[in-house]
Design a protein around this motif. Sequence first.
Motif, PDB file in Angstrom:
ATOM      1  N   TYR A 269     -13.688   1.504  -1.122  1.00  0.00           N
ATOM      2  CA  TYR A 269     -12.937   1.437   0.130  1.00  0.00           C
ATOM      3  C   TYR A 269     -13.884   0.841   1.150  1.00  0.00           C
ATOM      4  O   TYR A 269     -14.975   1.369   1.387  1.00  0.00           O
TER       5      TYR A 269
ATOM      6  N   HIS B  81       0.836  -1.206   0.000  1.00  0.00           N
ATOM      7  CA  HIS B  81       0.000   0.000   0.000  1.00  0.00           C
ATOM      8  C   HIS B  81       0.871   1.257   0.000  1.00  0.00           C
ATOM      9  O   HIS B  81       0.879   2.026   0.985  1.00  0.00           O
TER      10      HIS B  81
ATOM     11  N   ASP C 267      -4.199   5.952   0.717  1.00  0.00           N
ATOM     12  CA  ASP C 267      -4.745   4.676   1.172  1.00  0.00           C
ATOM     13  C   ASP C 267      -4.424   4.446   2.642  1.00  0.00           C
ATOM     14  O   ASP C 267      -5.289   4.050   3.432  1.00  0.00           O
TER      15      ASP C 267
ATOM     16  N   ASN D  75      -8.599  -2.685  -2.003  1.00  0.00           N
ATOM     17  CA  ASN D  75      -9.029  -1.659  -1.053  1.00  0.00           C
ATOM     18  C   ASN D  75     -10.483  -1.859  -0.618  1.00  0.00           C
ATOM     19  O   ASN D  75     -10.936  -1.208   0.319  1.00  0.00           O
TER      20      ASN D  75
END
Length: 227
Positions: free
Chosen positions: A170, A120, A125, A191
């Motif tokens: 997300y 990541h 993020d 994600n």
Amino acid sequence: VLEDLELLGETGSGYDIQYQVQDMTELGVPQKRERVLLVGLREDIVEQTSWTAERVLDSLPVACEAQTILHGLSGLPRLRRGEGGRVLSKIAQGSKSDYVNEHDLDSGTCLCFNHQAREHPMEKDRILFDEALSPGDTGWDVKYDSDGEYAEYIEYDVGTQDNPRFGDKYRMLEWSEPAPTIVAHLAKDANGYVLPDYYEHAQPNAERVDPERNRGITPREAARLQS
């Protein structure tokens, strides 16, 4: 399709056909996923026995309680971002759940395969994982159901406040719930399957809390949850 199946059969007697849409969590899978289960029995077998396609479906063993992410990932090494690999030596991580033991998911080898956590590298993020998302939250919650502090980090179309859409671009999972349906293109959508730190949310231990464990699930974890 059902009519075509009913006409099949080597003996010419066709098949007794029955189907149903099944929530797989009811059959003990730690993943919310619907599947069409279709059963066909040759008519001559039905005539010779007391079994029918409907009886086969009715006899499926319904689980007494839903299996959760915590059950499904029991015993796997608890990785930080970037940790893991294609092949790992197993490291004991507490007692195994009944789900893991009953299905022999952790036996037969001293190795763990395809358990590689993502790094990541994108700062946005990591900010969303560590500061904006709580278990059960999606990108929509970050944008509309909060004080808006992190709304700028949600660059996907999540719809409007009254008409949500694509909120799972997300999404932080909940250890105490089954996983949502895991897609085949997980490589591009990790994600949407953010696993929160085990030691903060599953087995609280203030001395071991580490936000580096907030990360997308690994291929091994996905396989465990898909069963």
